[in-house]
Design a protein around this motif. Structure first.
Motif, PDB file in Angstrom:
ATOM      1  N   ALA A   8       5.310   0.308   4.059  1.00 11.98           N
ATOM      2  CA  ALA A   8       6.358  -0.566   3.516  1.00 11.98           C
ATOM      3  C   ALA A   8       5.822  -1.982   3.505  1.00 11.98           C
ATOM      4  CB  ALA A   8       7.618  -0.492   4.372  1.00 11.98           C
ATOM      5  N   ASP A   9       6.059  -2.689   2.415  1.00 13.16           N
ATOM      6  CA  ASP A   9       5.616  -4.083   2.274  1.00 13.16           C
ATOM      7  C   ASP A   9       4.123  -4.230   2.552  1.00 13.16           C
ATOM      8  OD1 ASP A   9       8.306  -4.655   1.871  1.00 13.16           O
ATOM      9  OD2 ASP A   9       8.637  -4.940   4.022  1.00 13.16           O
ATOM     10  N   GLY A  10       3.347  -3.256   2.135  1.00 10.54           N
ATOM     11  CA  GLY A  10       1.900  -3.358   2.320  1.00 10.54           C
ATOM     12  C   GLY A  10       1.433  -3.086   3.732  1.00 10.54           C
ATOM     13  N   CYS A 290     -14.069  -2.647   5.764  1.00  9.59           N
ATOM     14  CA  CYS A 290     -12.650  -2.637   6.172  1.00  9.59           C
ATOM     15  C   CYS A 290     -11.801  -3.302   5.092  1.00  9.59           C
ATOM     16  CB  CYS A 290     -12.462  -3.394   7.487  1.00  9.59           C
ATOM     17  SG  CYS A 290     -13.135  -2.541   8.909  1.00  9.59           S
ATOM     18  N   ALA A 291     -12.265  -4.440   4.584  1.00  8.59           N
ATOM     19  CA  ALA A 291     -11.474  -5.183   3.592  1.00  8.59           C
ATOM     20  C   ALA A 291     -11.293  -4.360   2.313  1.00  8.59           C
ATOM     21  CB  ALA A 291     -12.151  -6.512   3.285  1.00  8.59           C
ATOM     22  N   ALA A 292     -12.310  -3.578   1.957  1.00  5.44           N
ATOM     23  CA  ALA A 292     -12.213  -2.801   0.720  1.00  5.44           C
ATOM     24  C   ALA A 292     -11.219  -1.637   0.849  1.00  5.44           C
ATOM     25  CB  ALA A 292     -13.596  -2.266   0.339  1.00  5.44           C
ATOM     26  N   TYR A 293     -11.116  -1.067   2.038  1.00  7.37           N
ATOM     27  CA  TYR A 293     -10.265   0.131   2.209  1.00  7.37           C
ATOM     28  C   TYR A 293      -8.872  -0.187   2.738  1.00  7.37           C
ATOM     29  CZ  TYR A 293     -13.925   3.394   0.968  1.00  7.37           C
ATOM     30  OH  TYR A 293     -14.854   4.106   0.267  1.00  7.37           O
ATOM     31  N   ALA A 294      -8.679  -1.368   3.356  1.00  6.81           N
ATOM     32  CA  ALA A 294      -7.343  -1.734   3.871  1.00  6.81           C
ATOM     33  C   ALA A 294      -6.571  -2.349   2.718  1.00  6.81           C
ATOM     34  CB  ALA A 294      -7.480  -2.721   5.020  1.00  6.81           C
ATOM     35  N   ARG A 295      -5.711  -1.575   2.115  1.00  6.19           N
ATOM     36  CA  ARG A 295      -5.019  -2.024   0.915  1.00  6.19           C
ATOM     37  C   ARG A 295      -3.543  -1.665   1.049  1.00  6.19           C
ATOM     38  NH1 ARG A 295      -8.351  -1.374  -4.044  1.00  6.19           N
ATOM     39  NH2 ARG A 295      -6.335  -0.806  -4.925  1.00  6.19           N
ATOM     40  N   PRO A 296      -2.707  -2.344   0.278  1.00 10.16           N
ATOM     41  CA  PRO A 296      -1.285  -1.989   0.328  1.00 10.16           C
ATOM     42  C   PRO A 296      -1.053  -0.502   0.034  1.00 10.16           C
ATOM     43  CG  PRO A 296      -1.606  -4.015  -0.900  1.00 10.16           C
ATOM     44  CD  PRO A 296      -2.979  -3.487  -0.595  1.00 10.16           C
ATOM     45  N   GLY A 383      -1.359  -5.901  10.857  1.00  8.65           N
ATOM     46  CA  GLY A 383      -1.366  -5.673   9.409  1.00  8.65           C
ATOM     47  C   GLY A 383      -0.622  -6.751   8.640  1.00  8.65           C
ATOM     48  N   THR A 384      -0.279  -7.865   9.298  1.00  9.75           N
ATOM     49  CA  THR A 384       0.361  -8.994   8.608  1.00  9.75           C
ATOM     50  C   THR A 384      -0.502 -10.233   8.841  1.00  9.75           C
ATOM     51  OG1 THR A 384       1.654 -10.041  10.372  1.00  9.75           O
ATOM     52  CG2 THR A 384       2.574  -8.016   9.387  1.00  9.75           C
ATOM     53  N   PRO A 385      -0.225 -11.321   8.110  1.00 14.93           N
ATOM     54  CA  PRO A 385      -1.014 -12.543   8.340  1.00 14.93           C
ATOM     55  C   PRO A 385      -0.752 -13.165   9.713  1.00 14.93           C
ATOM     56  CG  PRO A 385       0.102 -12.601   6.204  1.00 14.93           C
ATOM     57  CD  PRO A 385       0.653 -11.423   6.951  1.00 14.93           C
ATOM     58  N   ARG A 386       0.162 -12.623  10.494  1.00 13.25           N
ATOM     59  CA  ARG A 386       0.404 -13.159  11.843  1.00 13.25           C
ATOM     60  C   ARG A 386      -0.531 -12.550  12.885  1.00 13.25           C
ATOM     61  NH1 ARG A 386       5.246 -16.634  11.817  1.00 13.25           N
ATOM     62  NH2 ARG A 386       4.405 -17.290  13.818  1.00 13.25           N
ATOM     63  N   CYS A 387      -1.471 -11.783  12.431  1.00 12.42           N
ATOM     64  CA  CYS A 387      -2.498 -11.270  13.355  1.00 12.42           C
ATOM     65  C   CYS A 387      -3.852 -11.326  12.645  1.00 12.42           C
ATOM     66  CB  CYS A 387      -2.182  -9.842  13.779  1.00 12.42           C
ATOM     67  SG  CYS A 387      -3.255  -9.267  15.108  1.00 12.42           S
ATOM     68  N   ARG A 388      -4.848 -11.832  13.338  1.00 10.23           N
ATOM     69  CA  ARG A 388      -6.196 -11.946  12.754  1.00 10.23           C
ATOM     70  C   ARG A 388      -7.208 -11.354  13.719  1.00 10.23           C
ATOM     71  NH1 ARG A 388      -5.867 -12.307   7.613  1.00 10.23           N
ATOM     72  NH2 ARG A 388      -4.314 -10.883   8.403  1.00 10.23           N
ATOM     73  N   GLY A 389      -8.223 -10.757  13.149  1.00 16.49           N
ATOM     74  CA  GLY A 389      -9.275 -10.173  13.974  1.00 16.49           C
ATOM     75  C   GLY A 389     -10.448 -11.122  14.118  1.00 16.49           C
ATOM     76  N   LEU A 390     -11.158 -10.959  15.200  1.00 16.99           N
ATOM     77  CA  LEU A 390     -12.368 -11.746  15.437  1.00 16.99           C
ATOM     78  C   LEU A 390     -13.544 -10.774  15.538  1.00 16.99           C
ATOM     79  CD1 LEU A 390     -10.969 -14.043  18.280  1.00 16.99           C
ATOM     80  CD2 LEU A 390     -11.178 -14.618  15.848  1.00 16.99           C
ATOM     81  N   LEU A 391     -14.633 -11.113  14.868  1.00 18.94           N
ATOM     82  CA  LEU A 391     -15.818 -10.252  14.927  1.00 18.94           C
ATOM     83  C   LEU A 391     -17.063 -11.104  14.779  1.00 18.94           C
ATOM     84  CD1 LEU A 391     -17.038  -7.369  14.995  1.00 18.94           C
ATOM     85  CD2 LEU A 391     -16.884  -7.369  12.497  1.00 18.94           C
TER      86      LEU A 391
END
Ligand code: DGJ
Length: 499
Positions: A8-10, A290-296, A383-391
């Motif tokens: 839902a909602d991406g 990850c960016a290519a496969y994590a989609r809405p 999964g929202t802009p309120r969480c960011r990963g560090l790598l």
């Protein structure tokens, strides 16, 4: 007991018994579940590593050694073994196709070339993979076996140990862009299926015509096997991809027709029963995959990741940046044991480069234990802009803008393939409030815009109880002021303001 995949909602969730569950997992070596004694020892190891789920291969050749004769003891061993250790099970169906071969098909399939003809990479040049163009003889047999396994799981798994299923493994055709057997050539000449339009494959897909043709037929096959299994027991189902390894590779050098993201449209049309295309990530640029496969329209499920010295950092990133539903290093039982280690007398046949050390394994185990408590606490942000990963992918610091602040993660160690990498996440449930967690970095912070200075109002260390409750530890101030994590993962709950 139910398990379903919701979107839902991406945002995506694997919902188990009404609650989202993120799989802190590992995939066992290919032969690990073929012997109950060996399986028990490697499940012990997965449990020691803090896994809450294990991806366990179940092979057609052992389930149906003679046509119509079933042996489901290994399915029971996988269920009971995971249940006894408090881990969830993701069965992995090694059916007709495993890494573009039919090596896990039963002997009665392999030896009957009339009924189960082989794919051909050139006219008359047969290979180890059965052809998709066999009048669906293979599909019917494979789907019946998979449905039998799923029905057995339904009947035996009263408490819902099994929560998702992988159907086949890294399908596609190796050695040529498309099957050149006579039946395949006739199917290609017949043109597009109605669902994809009209006319020739080339007219719609141009230089990708051969790959799209194979993708349609592999997806149709895997989708039909998945549908048969889900009709017996409806678990979320995904298909995993052997990725394109470098830009110059062409279909057939990587498996042509597999569920790579650039064939997503074809896979979606042909295999509605498959709910996610899942990347097996052995490439260096983990974040890009990850960016290519994590989609809405596609949840991020990573059923295989290289078990290198960055294995823990990548876990933090997958969940933190994309709200992954599953992260699983491949060959979890040999993590930290060096290259090609013997386990219970059996040598793992698939070493990976830059294998993780005991320190990397310990770091993964500690991260998994911490993430078990933390991920439910930040579920609404994942999964929202309120969480960011560090790598850590080099020596440069990583900037993150979140909740009106600009954070800079500076890494403790110089970057190296054989050195522990930094990884973590920052989540902001409300303005000014943050969870910051991970290992191998320190944080600097400033307001994202405008003049003024950021100041920590409170920094608490702590831990999560088994029931998920936050147990605050020290208030960090004075000499301990600031956010710093060593190689051992930690978590801070912190408040910021600007003055
Ligand atoms: C990818 C395959 O999907 C796995 O089953 C396993 O063979 C690994 N490669 C080995 O690295």
């Amino acid at each position: 007991m139910t398990a379903s995949l919701t979107s839902a909602d991406g945002r995506h969730a694997l919902v188990v018994d009404g609650r989202p569950l993120r799989l802190l997992a590992g995939e066992l070596h290919n032969s690990a579940a073929s012997c109950p004694r060996h399986l028990a020892s490697v499940l012990d190891r997965a449990a020691e590593l803090g896994c809450n789920a294990v991806i366990v291969p179940l092979s057609w050749e052992l389930v149906e050694p003679a046509e119509g004769e079933w042996d489901l003891a290994l399915v029971d061993a996988a269920l009971a073994g995971c249940r006894a250790r408090g881990m969830r099970l993701v069965p992995l169906w090694f059916g007709m196709y495993k890494n573009a071969h039919s090596s896990y098909a039963p002997a009665w399939v392999k030896s009957d070339l009339r009924r189960f003809p082989r794919a051909e990479t050139a006219p008359g040049r047969r290979i180890g993979a059965c052809s998709l163009f066999d009048g669906d003889e293979g599909l019917r047999a494979d789907a019946r076996a998979f449905a039998r396994v799923m029905a057995h799981i339904r009947d035996r798994d009263r408490d819902g140990t099994a929560v998702a299923v992988q159907v086949e493994n890294e399908v596609g055709l190796l050695g040529a862009p498309r099957d050149r057997s006579p039946a395949a050539e006739a199917a290609f000449a017949a043109g597009l299926p109605r669902e994809l339009g009209q006319g020739a494959w080339e007219s719609r897909f141009g230089v990708r015509a051969d790959e799209a043709f194979m993708a349609w037929h592999f997806a149709r096959y895997v989708g039909a096997v998945a549908a048969a299994g889900r009709a017996a027991h409806d678990l979320p189902a995904f298909a995993n991809a052997w990725l394109v390894q470098h830009a110059a590779e062409s279909p057939g050098e990587y498996p042509s027709g597999g569920p790579v993201i650039h064939m997503q449209e074809v896979w979606r049309a042909a295999a509605p029963a498959i709910q996610a295309l899942a990347p097996d990530i052995y490439l260096d640029d983990f974040a890009a995959v990850c960016a290519a496969y994590a989609r809405p329209d596609n949840p991020l499920i990573i059923p295989e990741a290289r078990r290198d010295e960055h294995v823990s950092a990548k876990a933090w990133y997958a969940f933190g940046q994309h709200g992954a539903l599953c992260y699983a290093p491949f060959g979890i039982e040999s993590i930290g044991l060096g290259e090609n280690p013997p386990i219970d007398g059996v040598v793992a046949l698939a070493p990976v480069s830059h294998e993780s050390t005991a320190a990397g394994a310990a770091q993964l185990a500690a991260s998994y234990r911490l993430l078990r408590g933390l991920l439910p606490a930040i579920e609404a942000q994942l999964g929202t802009p309120r969480c960011r990963g560090l790598l850590q992918t080099g020596d440069e610091a990583q900037p993150v803008v979140l909740g009106g602040y600009r954070f800079i993660a500076r890494w403790n160690r110089p970057w190296g393939r054989r050195s522990l990498a930094g990884g973590g996440l920052i989540a902001s449930p409300r303005d000014g409030e943050f969870w910051i967690a991970g290992h191998g970095f320190r944080i600097e912070v400033a307001p994202a815009t405008g003049p003024g200075q950021a100041e920590w109002l409170a920094i608490d260390e702590g831990a999560f109880a088994a029931d998920g409750a936050w147990l605050p530890g020290r208030r960090l101030n004075g000499d301990e002021y600031g956010i710093r994590f060593g190689d051992a993962p930690g978590v801070r709950r912190a408040r910021l303001h600007t003055y």
